[in-house]
Design an enzyme around this catalytic site. Structure first.
Site, mmCIF file in Angstrom:
data_model
loop_
_atom_site.group_PDB
_atom_site.id
_atom_site.type_symbol
_atom_site.label_atom_id
_atom_site.label_comp_id
_atom_site.label_asym_id
_atom_site.label_seq_id
_atom_site.Cartn_x
_atom_site.Cartn_y
_atom_site.Cartn_z
ATOM 1 N N LEU A 86 59.750 16.753 33.831
ATOM 2 C CA LEU A 86 58.338 17.112 33.900
ATOM 3 C C LEU A 86 57.524 15.849 34.149
ATOM 4 O O LEU A 86 57.556 14.921 33.343
ATOM 5 C CB LEU A 86 57.864 17.759 32.600
ATOM 6 C CG LEU A 86 58.451 19.118 32.204
ATOM 7 C CD1 LEU A 86 59.859 18.986 31.648
ATOM 8 C CD2 LEU A 86 57.551 19.776 31.170
ATOM 9 N N GLY A 173 54.397 13.674 29.738
ATOM 10 C CA GLY A 173 55.578 13.325 30.512
ATOM 11 C C GLY A 173 56.850 13.474 29.704
ATOM 12 O O GLY A 173 56.950 12.943 28.609
ATOM 13 N N SER A 174 57.846 14.186 30.221
ATOM 14 C CA SER A 174 58.998 14.475 29.378
ATOM 15 C C SER A 174 60.118 15.144 30.176
ATOM 16 O O SER A 174 60.119 15.156 31.411
ATOM 17 C CB SER A 174 58.575 15.392 28.235
ATOM 18 O OG SER A 174 57.939 16.546 28.760
ATOM 19 N N ARG A 175 61.035 15.725 29.421
ATOM 20 C CA ARG A 175 62.183 16.419 30.009
ATOM 21 C C ARG A 175 62.572 17.572 29.091
ATOM 22 O O ARG A 175 62.419 17.494 27.865
ATOM 23 C CB ARG A 175 63.341 15.419 30.147
ATOM 24 C CG ARG A 175 64.706 16.035 30.418
ATOM 25 C CD ARG A 175 65.714 14.914 30.561
ATOM 26 N NE ARG A 175 67.082 15.366 30.430
ATOM 27 C CZ ARG A 175 68.137 14.561 30.419
ATOM 28 N NH1 ARG A 175 67.966 13.255 30.528
ATOM 29 N NH2 ARG A 175 69.353 15.047 30.287
#
Length: 205
Positions: A86, A173-175
């Site tokens: 993301l 912001g990430s996964r």
């Protein structure tokens, strides 16, 4: 009427917008402008649009918006891991991939490596939710990245979720990793763009 903004975003949006209005009112536009831009950026980041899950038997939906960055067929035992990256421009609300009972929620502190690195799944701050669906157990792992420093998980063991239902988010912001049985028929591949709660990632057999 529900505003299409995640509740966790208002603590950033309201103070910045209020300060920008006050500074603008007294004529300090040079100070008001950055705050107004920050408020608008947060408004975009925390947007939470409505989604309509497709009515497909056995479907496993995308748990997040973003781009598929990896598919690991031999992740752990007989499980397949599909990783979604993301960017700060994506919707960061996480959604349940299937309808089911929350069996377990495990939070782990960790590092803040770039979320696209493979080892981030095991080393970064993360929260894993295990769901017991009608035909199989499915897992979702929220993973913090370099900018993401706060994972929000709103469910606990014993809660019930519908497919596509919101259950948390990751800030800035990430996964998100989706873990499905190895026998699931995947419908996505690396590089595909997916939409949380709508894109069919695979079908359980």
């Amino acid at each position: 009427m529900r505003l299409p903004v995640a509740v966790e975003g208002w603590r950033f949006i309201v103070p910045a917008a209020a300060a920008a209005c006050i500074l603008g009112w007294i004529g300090w536009w040079w100070a008001a402008a950055p705050l107004a831009l920050f408020a608008l950026a947060c408004l975009g980041f925390f947007r939470d649009p409505e989604r309509t899950p497709p009515a497909v038997t056995g479907a496993v939906l995308a748990p997040a918006d973003g781009r598929v960055m990896g598919v690991d067929d031999g992740w752990v035992g007989r499980a397949t891991r599909v990783s979604i990256f993301l960017s700060p421009l994506d919707v960061h609300v996480n959604r349940s991939p299937v309808a089911g009972l929350v069996r377990d929620v495990q939070y782990a502190e960790g590092r803040f490596l770039a979320a696209y690195r493979d080892e981030a799944s095991e080393l970064n701050e993360r929260c894993t939710v295990a769901l017991e669906g009608d035909s199989a157990r499915v897992g979702v792992r929220q993973i913090a990245g370099v900018l993401a420093r706060r994972i929000v998980c709103r469910v606990r063991p014993g809660d019930k979720l519908q497919a596509g239902e919101r259950y948390g988010l990751i800030r800035f912001g990430s996964r998100t990793d989706l873990i499905v049985p190895r026998g699931a028929v995947l419908r996505v591949r690396v590089g595909d763009r997916v939409r949380g709660g709508e894109t069919i990632m695979g079908v359980l057999r």
